[in-house]
Each structure stands twice: as structure tokens, then as C-alpha cells.
Scaffold this motif. Structure first.
Motif, PDB file in Angstrom:
ATOM      1  N   ARG A   2       0.776  -1.120  -0.042  1.00  0.00           N
ATOM      2  CA  ARG A   2      -0.055  -0.046   0.000  1.00  0.00           C
ATOM      3  C   ARG A   2       0.859   1.237  -0.151  1.00  0.00           C
ATOM      4  O   ARG A   2       1.813   1.323   0.958  1.00  0.00           O
ATOM      5  CB  ARG A   2      -0.821   0.010   1.246  1.00  0.00           C
ATOM      6  CG  ARG A   2      -1.879  -1.121   1.080  1.00  0.00           C
ATOM      7  CD  ARG A   2      -2.847  -1.058   2.500  1.00  0.00           C
ATOM      8  NE  ARG A   2      -1.861  -1.323   3.413  1.00  0.00           N
ATOM      9  CZ  ARG A   2      -1.799  -0.369   4.529  1.00  0.00           C
ATOM     10  NH1 ARG A   2      -2.324   0.654   4.570  1.00  0.00           N
ATOM     11  NH2 ARG A   2      -0.994  -0.511   5.570  1.00  0.00           N
ATOM     12  N   MET A   5       0.348   8.302  -1.796  1.00  0.00           N
ATOM     13  CA  MET A   5       0.876   9.376  -2.470  1.00  0.00           C
ATOM     14  C   MET A   5       0.302  10.758  -1.919  1.00  0.00           C
ATOM     15  O   MET A   5      -0.910  11.276  -2.214  1.00  0.00           O
ATOM     16  CB  MET A   5       0.654   9.358  -3.995  1.00  0.00           C
ATOM     17  CG  MET A   5       1.488  10.324  -4.667  1.00  0.00           C
ATOM     18  SD  MET A   5       1.201  10.048  -6.371  1.00  0.00           S
ATOM     19  CE  MET A   5      -0.356   9.796  -6.638  1.00  0.00           C
ATOM     20  N   GLU A   7       0.434  14.492  -2.878  1.00  0.00           N
ATOM     21  CA  GLU A   7       0.546  15.391  -4.141  1.00  0.00           C
ATOM     22  C   GLU A   7      -0.446  16.303  -4.415  1.00  0.00           C
ATOM     23  O   GLU A   7      -1.692  15.706  -4.539  1.00  0.00           O
ATOM     24  CB  GLU A   7       1.161  14.257  -5.227  1.00  0.00           C
ATOM     25  CG  GLU A   7       1.338  14.879  -6.435  1.00  0.00           C
ATOM     26  CD  GLU A   7       2.359  16.013  -6.619  1.00  0.00           C
ATOM     27  OE1 GLU A   7       2.072  17.347  -6.769  1.00  0.00           O
ATOM     28  OE2 GLU A   7       3.692  15.674  -6.369  1.00  0.00           O
ATOM     29  N   ALA A  13      -0.495  13.401 -10.097  1.00  0.00           N
ATOM     30  CA  ALA A  13      -0.861  12.388  -9.055  1.00  0.00           C
ATOM     31  C   ALA A  13      -1.651  11.247 -10.156  1.00  0.00           C
ATOM     32  O   ALA A  13      -1.436  10.149  -9.674  1.00  0.00           O
ATOM     33  CB  ALA A  13      -1.910  13.188  -8.262  1.00  0.00           C
ATOM     34  N   SER A  14      -2.628  11.593 -10.871  1.00  0.00           N
ATOM     35  CA  SER A  14      -3.316  10.522 -11.922  1.00  0.00           C
ATOM     36  C   SER A  14      -2.297   9.897 -12.417  1.00  0.00           C
ATOM     37  O   SER A  14      -2.557   8.627 -12.695  1.00  0.00           O
ATOM     38  CB  SER A  14      -4.211  11.592 -12.747  1.00  0.00           C
ATOM     39  OG  SER A  14      -4.787  10.691 -13.667  1.00  0.00           O
ATOM     40  N   LYS A  17      -0.346   7.569  -9.950  1.00  0.00           N
ATOM     41  CA  LYS A  17      -1.635   6.375  -9.146  1.00  0.00           C
ATOM     42  C   LYS A  17      -1.639   5.502 -10.225  1.00  0.00           C
ATOM     43  O   LYS A  17      -1.774   4.141 -10.185  1.00  0.00           O
ATOM     44  CB  LYS A  17      -2.669   7.460  -8.968  1.00  0.00           C
ATOM     45  CG  LYS A  17      -3.766   6.387  -8.095  1.00  0.00           C
ATOM     46  CD  LYS A  17      -4.857   7.273  -7.651  1.00  0.00           C
ATOM     47  CE  LYS A  17      -5.730   6.569  -6.823  1.00  0.00           C
ATOM     48  NZ  LYS A  17      -6.424   5.120  -7.235  1.00  0.00           N
ATOM     49  N   SER A  18      -2.232   5.962 -11.569  1.00  0.00           N
ATOM     50  CA  SER A  18      -2.619   4.731 -12.578  1.00  0.00           C
ATOM     51  C   SER A  18      -1.191   3.967 -12.956  1.00  0.00           C
ATOM     52  O   SER A  18      -1.464   2.772 -13.093  1.00  0.00           O
ATOM     53  CB  SER A  18      -2.968   5.527 -13.953  1.00  0.00           C
ATOM     54  OG  SER A  18      -3.039   4.644 -14.888  1.00  0.00           O
ATOM     55  N   LEU A  20       1.381   3.324 -11.020  1.00  0.00           N
ATOM     56  CA  LEU A  20       1.522   2.346  -9.796  1.00  0.00           C
ATOM     57  C   LEU A  20       0.566   1.063  -9.633  1.00  0.00           C
ATOM     58  O   LEU A  20       0.811  -0.045  -9.470  1.00  0.00           O
ATOM     59  CB  LEU A  20       1.676   3.045  -8.606  1.00  0.00           C
ATOM     60  CG  LEU A  20       3.091   3.896  -8.445  1.00  0.00           C
ATOM     61  CD1 LEU A  20       2.901   4.518  -7.107  1.00  0.00           C
ATOM     62  CD2 LEU A  20       4.261   3.248  -8.857  1.00  0.00           C
ATOM     63  N   GLU A  21      -0.507   1.579  -9.943  1.00  0.00           N
ATOM     64  CA  GLU A  21      -1.666   0.437  -9.807  1.00  0.00           C
ATOM     65  C   GLU A  21      -1.539  -0.374 -10.855  1.00  0.00           C
ATOM     66  O   GLU A  21      -1.771  -1.876 -10.702  1.00  0.00           O
ATOM     67  CB  GLU A  21      -3.038   1.245  -9.799  1.00  0.00           C
ATOM     68  CG  GLU A  21      -3.492   1.768  -8.505  1.00  0.00           C
ATOM     69  CD  GLU A  21      -4.608   2.514  -8.741  1.00  0.00           C
ATOM     70  OE1 GLU A  21      -5.457   2.984  -7.671  1.00  0.00           O
ATOM     71  OE2 GLU A  21      -5.250   2.965  -9.860  1.00  0.00           O
ATOM     72  N   VAL A  27      -3.044   2.376  -4.318  1.00  0.00           N
ATOM     73  CA  VAL A  27      -2.640   3.676  -4.185  1.00  0.00           C
ATOM     74  C   VAL A  27      -3.553   4.415  -3.563  1.00  0.00           C
ATOM     75  O   VAL A  27      -4.751   4.344  -4.153  1.00  0.00           O
ATOM     76  CB  VAL A  27      -1.900   4.222  -5.240  1.00  0.00           C
ATOM     77  CG1 VAL A  27      -1.459   5.628  -5.106  1.00  0.00           C
ATOM     78  CG2 VAL A  27      -0.675   3.243  -5.951  1.00  0.00           C
ATOM     79  N   GLU A  28      -3.329   5.140  -2.524  1.00  0.00           N
ATOM     80  CA  GLU A  28      -4.146   6.302  -2.005  1.00  0.00           C
ATOM     81  C   GLU A  28      -3.655   7.457  -2.176  1.00  0.00           C
ATOM     82  O   GLU A  28      -2.518   7.658  -2.052  1.00  0.00           O
ATOM     83  CB  GLU A  28      -4.552   5.890  -0.558  1.00  0.00           C
ATOM     84  CG  GLU A  28      -5.601   6.555  -0.106  1.00  0.00           C
ATOM     85  CD  GLU A  28      -6.071   6.422   1.374  1.00  0.00           C
ATOM     86  OE1 GLU A  28      -7.132   6.478   1.816  1.00  0.00           O
ATOM     87  OE2 GLU A  28      -5.686   5.403   1.967  1.00  0.00           O
ATOM     88  N   HIS A  29      -4.453   8.380  -2.459  1.00  0.00           N
ATOM     89  CA  HIS A  29      -4.191  10.094  -2.735  1.00  0.00           C
ATOM     90  C   HIS A  29      -4.486  10.957  -1.836  1.00  0.00           C
ATOM     91  O   HIS A  29      -5.700  10.793  -1.581  1.00  0.00           O
ATOM     92  CB  HIS A  29      -4.496  10.108  -4.225  1.00  0.00           C
ATOM     93  CG  HIS A  29      -3.865  11.617  -4.601  1.00  0.00           C
ATOM     94  ND1 HIS A  29      -4.856  12.449  -5.101  1.00  0.00           N
ATOM     95  CD2 HIS A  29      -2.881  12.225  -4.578  1.00  0.00           C
ATOM     96  CE1 HIS A  29      -4.263  13.534  -5.414  1.00  0.00           C
ATOM     97  NE2 HIS A  29      -3.010  13.735  -4.926  1.00  0.00           N
TER      98      HIS A  29
END
Length: 220
Positions: A2, A5, A7, A13-14, A17-18, A20-21, A27-29
Motif C-alpha cells: 500500500r 501519495m 501530491e 498524481a493521476s 497513481k495509474s 503504480l496500480e 495507491v491512496e492519494h
């Protein structure tokens, strides 16, 4: 694993996140420092990606409060502040790593994996394809028994191609993976760097698939 991020730039961030997923991370932002600190304390993620310039609470203060609260999870600072004093100050304050924007997504993933010490894939740090051996830990490349000297960007491109050996990767995919969010879609930089790799390794290792992209030959 887990990842939290923290940011405030929505585009970065988008993108992160995309990406890394797609690599298998959860991923939590958080878009500001105060929310990020609260989530970090409550959820205790395996790793935090932390920007320094944040609304409500700056990244440096987030880091100080985390360490002051006894939180020991790895913190990777991801920021545009590239001055040596900034790096030293944050590392001294408890950051585990420091990556400057603009950044290579492949390098970000490699640094995250190094901090998390992912060991469930024993071959993940040494890639071998078609007579090429890439040691990611030592950053050493050997082709047909001889060592090849590659730049950091060439290594990142080679790693991406080798991890997807036998599959065609488009120019857009390679730009995203190797050059990160801050790239020009109309640039011919991928073609240029593929040429570098062909000259330094072997011309036959990377195939151009007209209209589609590039493919690393998946041989013994």
C-alpha cells in the motif's frame, strides 16, 4: 503493498497513481499535507510518496511530524526542489529517498521496489534475454559476454523493453514508462534512444514494428 501519495498536482498524481496500480500497488492519494499526514498516521501505508510544496501543511513539516510520531515507513520525496541543501535537509529530517521532477516512471518504480525490498520475484533484479543480462542492482549490462556502457535513460528504456520482451510497446507507452509525465508526445526521442541501444548492444535485439512500436526479441 500500500502506497500513500501526497501530491497536489492533479496531473502528476493521476499519472503516478495509474502507473503504480498497473504495477500491482494499492495507491491512496491525498491532495494536501494535512490530509496526507492524517491518512499516514491512521492507515500506516507501506511507503509514502511525498511532495514538498503542498497546501495546508508543507511536505517538510509532514515528514517531521511523521518521524516525531514514531512512524518509520519509507518516505520517498518527489519534488521540483532540486537544490542540494533541500535534499540534505529532507534526508536529515527522515526521508529515505529523493527524486526530482521531472522524473522517469521506471526509476520511480525501481526506487519504490528497492525501499520495499520486494523479493517475491527472485529474477526481478536480473533480467536475461537474447544474450543480454541486465543487473538492475549493480546497473550493469552485458551482451554476449561483453559489458556495455549505458546512460541512466538508456538503462531505463532497456529495462522496460526487456520486461515486456516479445511484446510490442508503442512510442506513447515507452514515453510514459521511461520519460514520465513531462514529455512531448510529438518527440522522436524514443526512436533516437532505440538507435543508441542498437549501436551499443546489437542491431537485431530491438525490432521496429511499423505503425505499432518496438519489440525486444525474446530469445534464449
Amino acid at each position: 503493498m500500500r502506497i500513500l501519495m501526497i501530491e497536489d498536482e492533479a496531473r502528476i498524481a493521476s499519472f503516478v497513481k495509474s502507473g503504480l496500480e498497473s504495477e500491482g500497488f494499492l495507491v491512496e492519494h491525498a491532495a494536501d499535507g494535512a490530509t496526507g499526514l492524517e491518512l499516514a498516521v491512521e492507515t500506516e501505508p507501506d511507503l509514502i510518496i511525498l511532495d514538498l510544496i503542498l497546501p495546508r501543511l508543507g511536505g517538510e513539516e509532514v515528514l517531521r511530524r511523521l518521524r516525531g510520531a514514531g512512524k518509520t515507513m519509507p518516505v520517498l520525496v518527489l519534488t521540483a526542489k532540486d537544490a542540494i541543501p533541500d535534499r540534505v535537509a529532507n534526508l536529515n529530517a527522515g526521508a529515505d529517498d529523493y527524486l526530482v521532477k521531472p522524473f522517469s516512471f521506471s526509476e520511480l518504480v525501481a526506487r519504490i521496489r528497492a525501499r520495499l525490498r520486494v523479493t517475491d520475484q527472485p529474477t526481478s533484479n536480473v533480467l536475461e534475454r537474447s544474450g543480454v543480462t541486465l543487473d538492475l542492482t549493480r546497473r550493469v549490462v552485458r551482451v554476449d559476454g561483453r559489458q556495455a556502457e549505458l546512460t541512466a535513460r538508456e538503462l531505463a528504456l532497456l529495462e522496460t523493453l526487456m520486461r515486456h520482451a516479445g511484446h510490442v510497446l508503442s512510442q506513447s507507452q515507452l514515453l510514459d514508462q521511461v520519460w514520465g509525465y513531462d514529455h512531448d508526445p510529438g518527440s522522436n526521442v524514443v526512436e533516437v534512444y532505440v538507435g543508441y541501444l542498437r549501436r551499443k548492444l546489437r542491431p537485431d535485439l530491438i525490432e521496429t514494428v511499423r505503425g505499432a512500436g518496438y519489440r525486444f526479441i525474446d530469445g534464449a
